[in-house]
Write an enzyme that holds these catalytic residues in place. Structure first.
Site, PDB file in Angstrom:
ATOM      1  NE  ARG A 171      -3.798   2.334   0.914  1.00 42.49           N
ATOM      2  CZ  ARG A 171      -3.623   3.652   0.907  1.00 42.49           C
ATOM      3  NH1 ARG A 171      -2.468   4.178   0.561  1.00 42.49           N
ATOM      4  NH2 ARG A 171      -4.603   4.446   1.272  1.00 42.49           N
ATOM      5  CD  GLU A 178     -11.323   2.937  -2.237  1.00 42.85           C
ATOM      6  OE1 GLU A 178     -11.230   1.788  -2.711  1.00 42.85           O
ATOM      7  OE2 GLU A 178     -10.600   3.337  -1.310  1.00 42.85           O
ATOM      8  NE  ARG A 208      -3.441  -2.842   2.166  1.00 42.14           N
ATOM      9  CZ  ARG A 208      -4.400  -2.008   1.762  1.00 42.14           C
ATOM     10  NH1 ARG A 208      -4.897  -2.115   0.543  1.00 42.14           N
ATOM     11  NH2 ARG A 208      -4.857  -1.061   2.553  1.00 42.14           N
TER      12      ARG A 208
END
Length: 139
Positions: A36, A44, A78
């Protein structure tokens, strides 16, 4: 005592660009690592500019070797990282070109770049009322 730690936590080939701030890297041990991008928040995928953001990131790094400076892990485990390609800060490129917000909740590193992108109406800043991803997710 002099530290001999490398500047980058790891490097590898970008094998997937999920969206404008999440990628998967295949490292030299053939492990897939989800990263990330630290300090930024991209629209998004179903949001305005979401697909454009993903495509812009993919054009820069998909199938390419990158280096990652790790900044920790997120709640989804992540790696949070600053991604570099040929010495260039890719996270910064996403913000300065108007494809992501500076995520000031976690870092103020990219605020000036966002101000620049806004002033030039780059990318999502061409929109009359861009909605920050964290606001969009709340809806």
């Amino acid at each position: 005592m002099l530290s001999l730690l490398p500047l980058f936590a790891f490097s590898g080939k970008v094998i997937k660009v999920a969206d404008g701030d999440t990628i998967t890297i295949l490292n030299s041990q053939k492990q897939q690592i989800k990263v990330r991008l630290f300090g930024i928040d991209a629209p998004e995928r179903k949001q305005a500019y979401g697909e454009k953001s993903r495509k812009f990131l993919a054009e820069m790094i998909a199938g390419k070797n990158v280096e990652v400076k790790e900044k920790g892990k997120d709640k989804y485990k992540r790696v949070l990282g600053i991604v570099y390609r040929s010495g260039q800060d890719i996270n910064a490129q996403m913000v300065s070109n108007g494809y992501a917000w500076a995520f000031v909740k976690y870092s103020k590193d990219y605020v000036k770049l966002q101000e620049y992108a806004v002033s030039k109406k780059f990318g999502l800043w061409a929109d009359k009322e861009p909605i920050a991803p964290w606001e969009w997710r709340k809806r």
